[in-house]
Write a protein that holds these residues in place. Structure first.
Motif, short mmCIF file in Angstrom:
data_model
loop_
_atom_site.label_atom_id
_atom_site.label_comp_id
_atom_site.label_asym_id
_atom_site.label_seq_id
_atom_site.Cartn_x
_atom_site.Cartn_y
_atom_site.Cartn_z
N ARG A 91 -0.73 45.25 1.29
CA ARG A 91 0.16 43.95 1.11
C ARG A 91 -0.36 43.07 0.26
NH1 ARG A 91 2.54 45.46 5.79
NH2 ARG A 91 1.21 44.48 7.07
N THR A 92 -1.89 42.85 0.46
CA THR A 92 -2.46 41.86 -0.27
C THR A 92 -2.59 42.27 -1.62
OG1 THR A 92 -3.90 41.52 1.47
CG2 THR A 92 -4.59 40.57 -0.54
N ARG A 93 -2.80 43.65 -1.92
CA ARG A 93 -2.90 44.14 -3.21
C ARG A 93 -1.64 44.25 -3.99
NH1 ARG A 93 -7.21 49.18 -3.20
NH2 ARG A 93 -6.71 48.93 -5.49
N LEU A 94 -0.67 44.44 -3.38
CA LEU A 94 0.61 44.36 -3.93
C LEU A 94 0.98 42.81 -4.39
CD1 LEU A 94 2.95 45.93 -4.87
CD2 LEU A 94 4.25 45.62 -2.53
N PHE A 95 0.75 41.67 -3.53
CA PHE A 95 0.92 40.65 -3.81
C PHE A 95 0.15 40.03 -4.89
CE2 PHE A 95 -0.47 36.06 -3.23
CZ PHE A 95 1.00 35.50 -3.54
N SER A 96 -1.06 40.62 -5.17
CA SER A 96 -1.86 40.46 -6.14
C SER A 96 -1.31 40.76 -7.42
CB SER A 96 -3.42 40.79 -6.12
OG SER A 96 -3.86 40.64 -4.59
N ALA A 97 -0.87 42.19 -7.45
CA ALA A 97 -0.39 42.63 -8.50
C ALA A 97 0.92 42.16 -8.93
CB ALA A 97 0.05 44.10 -8.02
N LEU A 98 1.68 41.26 -8.14
CA LEU A 98 2.68 40.36 -8.82
C LEU A 98 2.28 39.12 -9.61
CD1 LEU A 98 5.07 40.51 -5.57
CD2 LEU A 98 5.31 41.95 -7.80
N ILE A 99 0.97 38.80 -9.11
CA ILE A 99 0.63 37.63 -9.77
C ILE A 99 0.08 38.09 -11.03
CG2 ILE A 99 -1.51 35.95 -9.89
CD1 ILE A 99 -1.25 35.93 -6.88
N VAL A 100 -0.43 39.38 -11.26
CA VAL A 100 -1.00 40.00 -12.54
C VAL A 100 0.28 40.14 -13.45
CG1 VAL A 100 -2.03 42.03 -13.37
CG2 VAL A 100 -3.01 41.10 -11.19
N LEU A 101 1.27 40.77 -12.83
CA LEU A 101 2.39 41.10 -13.85
C LEU A 101 3.12 40.02 -14.36
CD1 LEU A 101 3.30 44.23 -11.65
CD2 LEU A 101 2.24 44.19 -13.95
N THR A 102 3.01 38.81 -13.53
CA THR A 102 3.78 37.53 -14.23
C THR A 102 3.12 37.17 -15.47
OG1 THR A 102 3.87 37.06 -11.66
CG2 THR A 102 4.26 35.54 -13.40
N THR A 103 4.11 36.80 -16.27
CA THR A 103 3.53 36.37 -17.50
C THR A 103 3.65 35.18 -17.98
OG1 THR A 103 5.57 36.97 -18.58
CG2 THR A 103 4.12 38.64 -18.64
N ASP A 104 3.97 34.34 -17.05
CA ASP A 104 4.10 32.78 -17.25
C ASP A 104 3.07 32.01 -17.64
OD1 ASP A 104 3.37 32.30 -14.87
OD2 ASP A 104 5.34 31.62 -14.03
N HIS A 105 3.31 30.63 -17.92
CA HIS A 105 2.18 30.01 -18.31
C HIS A 105 1.25 29.75 -17.04
CE1 HIS A 105 0.18 26.77 -20.36
NE2 HIS A 105 0.30 25.91 -19.37
N SER A 106 2.03 29.50 -15.95
CA SER A 106 0.83 29.04 -14.87
C SER A 106 -0.01 30.52 -14.39
CB SER A 106 1.81 28.71 -13.77
OG SER A 106 2.31 29.99 -12.95
N SER A 107 0.57 31.62 -14.63
CA SER A 107 -0.39 32.90 -14.28
C SER A 107 -1.47 32.75 -15.31
CB SER A 107 0.32 34.09 -14.15
OG SER A 107 -0.10 35.09 -15.08
N THR A 108 -1.29 32.44 -16.64
CA THR A 108 -2.22 32.23 -17.69
C THR A 108 -3.38 31.39 -17.42
OG1 THR A 108 -0.68 33.08 -19.29
CG2 THR A 108 -2.78 31.83 -20.02
N MET A 109 -2.61 30.19 -16.75
CA MET A 109 -3.80 29.18 -16.24
C MET A 109 -4.55 29.77 -15.07
SD MET A 109 -3.96 26.90 -18.42
CE MET A 109 -3.14 27.53 -19.86
N GLN A 110 -4.00 30.57 -14.19
CA GLN A 110 -4.63 30.96 -13.18
C GLN A 110 -6.00 31.77 -13.57
OE1 GLN A 110 -2.78 32.73 -9.81
NE2 GLN A 110 -1.08 31.26 -9.90
#
Ligand SMILES: Nc1ncnc2c1ncn2[C@@H]1O[C@H](COP(=O)(O)O)[C@@H](OP(=O)(O)O)[C@H]1O
Ligand SMILES: [Mg+2]
Length: 363
Positions: A91-110
């Motif tokens: 589940r942690t990995r899936l959650f992480s993957a969702l962050i990875v796949l998000t392309t918005d500005h805040s994910s770039t900043m992360q």
């Protein structure tokens, strides 16, 4: 994965930044530092990391930031498939993957934040009571740009600044040796734990049980193979030639980028790694040596600086009390012979004069 992807799709001029010291840094350096920092943060949240890069240059260039995040995303996309989300880890990995796949500005900043998470330039000094990691996300960037050797290098040091764990991932190093047949596996992984030996595996092989112990075999050939930097700006090739002439044995030279040279000594591809830089005032950096030095040590070889002094790995990053490196396979007197040959060189006095007092040569 991230480095291989960038190398396959590299646009050399666009994907590169020239740093203040004139050395190049690429999309792969930044992306690799972010990915390694991501995993270290996830598993060892409190640990500090002395990484070679920081995100300042990427923050100034949106085109570069996009390339970096694209490369990270490409490398991490396999993640959810690898973990059926049936347990906590999954589940942690899936959650992480969702962050990875998000392309918005805040994910770039992360992601840019993760590059800085591994930077003392961005986060400030590390306290003397803490253990720390040192990371070279792409060591041998010039080799990487030439599509030759490079390495992803990670080491764990205790609060006494002693290297306890070292890992070298060398995507372009044939496995198990440089003389392996051309159809052999490309990509070698080596790691060592102080007091527990060094290990060697194909980079693509994720089964730790398939690793084999890495032990330096005695030299059988009459010729001594000396390995040194490909770049003449990183190694004084003329001095190296003169040192070899002093050894009074036939030598052959292999030039290679990155800490893959330490792996070459640890597994017997070469007998001597000699690094005397052209600039007498240049000081080596811990991320360029910590992992490799432990791997050769645990494989039964030895590494010191060219004055014969033990290598030191200060948490500040700069190896201010060492000049260059000599690593040799285990062989009676070989290390001492090479150090003596360097000390006998006409140029050596210039190097020795730059070593701070209190750093007198000792084997
Ligand atoms: N003038 C110089 N002399 C010696 N080493 C240098 C140097 N300028 C940069 N380097 C270091 O040499 C490393 C590469 O070593 P090698 O020649 O063994 O491949 C570089 O690592 P990066 O490629 O990670 O920046 C960089 O840290
Ligand atoms: Mg480096």
């Amino acid at each position: 994965r991230v480095a291989r992807h960038v190398q396959a799709t590299l646009v050399p001029i666009q994907d590169r930044v020239i740093k203040e010291d004139k050395s190049p840094v690429t999309v792969a350096d930044f992306a690799s530092q972010a990915v390694v920092a991501y995993y270290l943060k996830r598993h060892f949240a409190a640990d500090r990391i002395v990484g070679e890069e920081d995100a300042a240059a990427v923050r100034e260039r949106p085109d570069l930031a996009k390339r970096v995040v694209d490369a990270i995303r490409h490398a991490m996309v396999g993640e959810p498939a690898a973990a059926a989300a049936t347990d906590d880890e999954g589940r942690t990995r899936l959650f992480s993957a969702l962050i990875v796949l998000t392309t918005d500005h805040s994910s770039t900043m992360q992601w840019l934040g993760l590059i800085d998470h591994a930077s003392t330039a961005a986060r400030g000094p590390i306290s003397a009571t803490e253990r720390f990691w040192t990371l070279d996300p792409i060591d041998g960037t010039k080799g990487f740009l030439r599509r030759q050797q490079y390495a992803v290098c990670l080491a764990l040091l205790d609060a006494q600044q002693t290297v306890q764990v070292g890992v070298l991932a060398c995507p372009n190093m044939p496995f198990p040796s440089l003389t392996s047949s051309p159809t052999a596996t490309t990509g070698s992984l080596a790691w060592a734990v102080r007091g527990h030996g060094a290990w060697h595996a194909p980079l693509a092989d994720t089964d730790p049980l398939s690793a084999t112990p890495l032990t330096v075999a005695p030299r059988t050939s009459a010729t001594l193979t000396v390995i040194e930097s490909y770049e003449s700006a990183h190694a004084n090739h003329a001095l190296s030639q003169r040192v070899q002439a002093r050894l009074a044995v036939p030598t052959s030279v292999v030039r290679m980028d990155s800490q893959a040279k330490y792996l070459a000594v640890a597994r017997g591809d070469a007998h001597v790694y000699l690094r005397v830089v052209g600039d007498v005032h240049y000081r080596e950096k811990i991320w360029d040596h910590a992992a490799g030095a432990l791997i050769v040590h645990e494989a039964g070889a030895a590494a010191v600086d060219v004055t014969g002094r033990a290598l030191e790995f200060p948490r500040e990053g700069v190896m201010s009390r060492n000049v260059g490196v000599v690593a040799t396979v285990r062989e009676d007197g070989l290390l001492e012979k090479v150090v003596k040959a360097v000390q006998g060189d006409e140029d050596f006095a210039r190097y020795a004069a730059t070593v701070p007092s209190g750093a007198s040569p000792k084997m």
